[in-house]
Design a protein around this motif. Structure first.
Motif, PDB file in Angstrom:
ATOM      1  N   MET A  83       0.834  -1.204   0.000  1.00  0.00           N
ATOM      2  CA  MET A  83       0.000   0.000   0.000  1.00  0.00           C
ATOM      3  C   MET A  83       0.864   1.246   0.000  1.00  0.00           C
ATOM      4  N   HIS A 115      -1.651  -1.945  -4.492  1.00  0.00           N
ATOM      5  CA  HIS A 115      -2.569  -0.828  -4.742  1.00  0.00           C
ATOM      6  C   HIS A 115      -2.024   0.124  -5.784  1.00  0.00           C
ATOM      7  N   THR A 169      -2.057   6.333  -6.161  1.00  0.00           N
ATOM      8  CA  THR A 169      -3.076   7.179  -6.796  1.00  0.00           C
ATOM      9  C   THR A 169      -2.458   8.515  -7.171  1.00  0.00           C
ATOM     10  N   SER A 178     -10.030   6.782 -12.212  1.00  0.00           N
ATOM     11  CA  SER A 178      -9.138   6.934 -11.068  1.00  0.00           C
ATOM     12  C   SER A 178      -7.828   6.289 -11.511  1.00  0.00           C
ATOM     13  N   GLN A 216      -4.145   4.785 -10.713  1.00  0.00           N
ATOM     14  CA  GLN A 216      -3.114   4.292  -9.809  1.00  0.00           C
ATOM     15  C   GLN A 216      -1.954   3.811 -10.678  1.00  0.00           C
ATOM     16  N   ARG A 222      -9.389  -0.552  -8.697  1.00  0.00           N
ATOM     17  CA  ARG A 222     -10.517   0.378  -8.646  1.00  0.00           C
ATOM     18  C   ARG A 222     -11.313   0.456  -9.940  1.00  0.00           C
ATOM     19  N   PRO A 241     -14.399   4.095  -1.251  1.00  0.00           N
ATOM     20  CA  PRO A 241     -13.356   3.262  -0.669  1.00  0.00           C
ATOM     21  C   PRO A 241     -13.615   1.783  -0.944  1.00  0.00           C
ATOM     22  N   LEU A 242     -12.524   1.016  -0.960  1.00  0.00           N
ATOM     23  CA  LEU A 242     -12.627  -0.431  -1.197  1.00  0.00           C
ATOM     24  C   LEU A 242     -12.471  -1.254   0.078  1.00  0.00           C
ATOM     25  N   VAL A 243     -11.894  -0.662   1.121  1.00  0.00           N
ATOM     26  CA  VAL A 243     -11.635  -1.462   2.334  1.00  0.00           C
ATOM     27  C   VAL A 243     -12.890  -1.902   3.096  1.00  0.00           C
ATOM     28  N   PRO A 244     -14.068  -1.269   2.887  1.00  0.00           N
ATOM     29  CA  PRO A 244     -15.224  -1.725   3.671  1.00  0.00           C
ATOM     30  C   PRO A 244     -15.515  -3.220   3.560  1.00  0.00           C
ATOM     31  N   ASN A 304     -10.604   4.900   9.027  1.00  0.00           N
ATOM     32  CA  ASN A 304      -9.213   5.044   8.590  1.00  0.00           C
ATOM     33  C   ASN A 304      -8.903   6.534   8.474  1.00  0.00           C
ATOM     34  N   ASN A 323     -11.759   7.731   5.772  1.00  0.00           N
ATOM     35  CA  ASN A 323     -12.916   6.982   5.279  1.00  0.00           C
ATOM     36  C   ASN A 323     -13.443   6.072   6.376  1.00  0.00           C
ATOM     37  N   ASP A 350     -15.834   8.187   1.982  1.00  0.00           N
ATOM     38  CA  ASP A 350     -14.772   9.075   2.449  1.00  0.00           C
ATOM     39  C   ASP A 350     -15.421  10.216   3.234  1.00  0.00           C
ATOM     40  N   THR A 382     -12.968  11.133  -2.316  1.00  0.00           N
ATOM     41  CA  THR A 382     -12.274  12.380  -2.663  1.00  0.00           C
ATOM     42  C   THR A 382     -10.770  12.179  -2.685  1.00  0.00           C
ATOM     43  N   GLU A 386      -4.485  -1.229   5.919  1.00  0.00           N
ATOM     44  CA  GLU A 386      -4.732  -1.052   4.477  1.00  0.00           C
ATOM     45  C   GLU A 386      -3.896  -2.034   3.641  1.00  0.00           C
TER      46      GLU A 386
HETATM   47  C1  AH0 Z   1      -8.536   6.973  -4.788  1.00  0.00           C
HETATM   48  C2  AH0 Z   1      -7.821   6.585  -3.554  1.00  0.00           C
HETATM   49  O1  AH0 Z   1      -6.681   6.173  -3.595  1.00  0.00           O
HETATM   50  N1  AH0 Z   1      -8.520   6.697  -2.427  1.00  0.00           N
HETATM   51  C3  AH0 Z   1      -7.983   6.283  -1.130  1.00  0.00           C
HETATM   52  C4  AH0 Z   1      -7.738   7.512  -0.260  1.00  0.00           C
HETATM   53  O2  AH0 Z   1      -7.186   7.127   0.990  1.00  0.00           O
HETATM   54  C5  AH0 Z   1      -8.245   6.968   1.936  1.00  0.00           C
HETATM   55  C6  AH0 Z   1      -9.476   7.186   1.103  1.00  0.00           C
HETATM   56  O3  AH0 Z   1      -8.981   8.085   0.105  1.00  0.00           O
HETATM   57  C7  AH0 Z   1      -9.972   5.885   0.406  1.00  0.00           C
HETATM   58  O4  AH0 Z   1     -11.093   6.198  -0.347  1.00  0.00           O
HETATM   59  C8  AH0 Z   1      -8.926   5.280  -0.540  1.00  0.00           C
HETATM   60  O5  AH0 Z   1      -8.131   4.273   0.011  1.00  0.00           O
HETATM   61  C9  AH0 Z   1      -8.586   3.128   0.682  1.00  0.00           C
HETATM   62  C10 AH0 Z   1      -7.485   2.139   0.764  1.00  0.00           C
HETATM   63  C11 AH0 Z   1      -9.837   2.455   0.087  1.00  0.00           C
HETATM   64  O6  AH0 Z   1     -10.033   2.420  -1.112  1.00  0.00           O
HETATM   65  O7  AH0 Z   1     -10.576   1.899   0.879  1.00  0.00           O
END
Ligand code: AH0
Ligand code: ATP
Length: 364
Positions: free
Chosen positions: A8, A94, A97, A107, A109, A129, A141-144, A162, A168, A182, A236, A327
């Motif tokens: 990450m 990851h 970004t 988006s 990366q 993403r 966010p993707l971590v949820p 986080n 987020n 976020d 954001t 993360e």
């Molecule tokens: C576009 C991007 O990199 N977003 C990150 C950033 O960092 C925190 C927040 O904004 C979250 O939306 C995301 O990262 C985490 C890992 C996610 O996607 O859950």
């Protein structure tokens, strides 16, 4: 049991977090490693977060530099763990970004996963993403989904918060789809301001902010940004919240403010944007667990606890996961989901049309 590495490189641009995880029914953290971002690379990546000349070449060169660092990190991680590359099923990377514009459907990366596979001899899963964005989602966010898989409780409403460059939240409610979005800037504005004023990369424990006082006229001005009032899905980045954004808001005030008062107000902005968002969710979180670098900011955590009472606030260490590695662990898990064909976006979070398998595979 399969082993995965997670890499990450977050929006703070402070460095690359690497973890080695054993994926049994629950992921088990075996080893960790951190590589600080070399200053020239940090500057190149930061410059790519806003438009400028010759972006394509600068981006390609920066990712070559980044991926060599990430590959070195993998090698050092495996040496520490005394595991050969051949024992790792995949790296979940990851990338970095450099632009997040979900309203335009993209988006970006960077991180050259092909070269990471070549340099490490390990399969790489990356580009997590874009499939969610292709399906109409925010891509973040993707971590949820990871938080849900690990921490959902049968009777308590939990929030995982986080606080990295941006903040987020994941809201885990028994028998309901996970919510998440976020909240706004986490550490990013505090980092930018202390760097601008004192040349430091961050305000350790919020100590400088603690010497200033919160200025309501500035706080109201900053909180007037539409992002804070919007309900999810929302995400954001630096495109919106940056030093120009802060300076534009400061310029509207009829008087200038002491620099430490600006820092105190930025800390309050982070705390308020989070607490306002968490007190608006339905239902409200009973237990809140914090991860990310902001978990080390004692002043920020104290303020959050005041604002969020009677909910309890602890770091994710209380759940058995070190807040600094959450993360990176999530991206190791996302690689596992991709290889196993498990959809890992959550339409209830990102607004995508449906569940999708995330990531692209670069075989070893
Ligand atoms: C576009 C991007 O990199 N977003 C990150 C950033 O960092 C925190 C927040 O904004 C979250 O939306 C995301 O990262 C985490 C890992 C996610 O996607 O859950
Ligand atoms: N001791 C500390 N006191 C205050 N803040 C700290 C401390 N340690 C780290 N931080 C903050 O945490 C930030 C790094 O957090 P983290 O590594 O979670 O961000 P990230 O992963 O880059 O961001 P994101 O989650 O948005 O992608 C630093 O830039 C700094 O602002």
């Amino acid at each position: 049991m399969p082993l995965y590495a997670g890499v990450m490189s977050g929006t703070s641009l402070d460095g690359i977090d690497l973890v080695l995880v054993e994926q049994t029914t629950e992921p088990r953290l075996l080893e960790t490693h951190y590589l600080p971002m070399p200053e020239p690379l940090r500057q190149s990546l930061l410059a790519l977060c806003s438009s400028g000349p010759d972006e394509i070449v600068r981006s390609a060169l920066a990712e070559q530099h980044w991926v060599r660092l990430a590959a070195q990190g993998i090698q050092e991680l495996l040496e520490k763990a005394q595991r050969p590359a051949s024992s790792i099923r995949a790296i979940g990377s990851h990338g970095q970004t450099i632009r997040h514009m979900p309203q335009e459907g993209f988006s970006v990366q960077i991180g050259n996963p092909a070269l990471l596979a070549e340099l490490t001899g390990i399969s790489v899963v990356a580009d997590f993403r874009r499939r969610d964005l292709a399906a109409g989602g925010e891509g973040a966010p993707l971590v949820p989904a990871f938080h849900e898989a690990l921490f959902a409780h049968p009777s308590r409403v939990r929030a995982l918060l986080n606080i990295g460059g941006f903040s987020n939240v994941s809201l885990l409610t028994p028998q309901q789809a996970v919510q998440g979005f976020d909240c706004g800037p986490g550490n990013v504005l505090m980092d930018l301001w202390i760097c601008h004023q004192k040349g430091l990369s961050y305000d350790a424990h919020g100590a400088w902010a603690a010497t200033g006082r919160v200025r309501p006229e500035l706080l109201t001005q900053l909180l007037s940004d539409d992002f804070f009032a919007a309900t999810g899905p929302k995400s954001t980045g630096r495109e919106r919240f940056n030093l120009t954004w802060l300076k534009d808001h400061l310029a509207v005030l009829p008087h200038s403010l002491p620099a430490e008062d600006v820092q105190a107000t930025l800390l309050e902005l982070t705390a308020r944007s989070i607490s306002d968002a968490l007190t608006r969710t339905q239902p409200q979180a009973e237990d809140i667990f914090v991860c990310g670098g902001g978990a080390h900011n004692t002043k920020l955590l104290e303020r959050l606890q005041q604002l969020l009472a009677p909910s309890t606030l602890q770091t994710t260490a209380a759940l058995g996961v070190d807040p600094d590695w959450m993360e990176a662990m999530a991206f190791a898990w996302l690689a596992h989901c991709c290889l196993e064909g498990i959809p890992a976006n959550r339409p209830s979070v990102t607004g995508a049309l449906g569940l999708r398998i995330l990531g692209a595979i670069y075989p070893a």
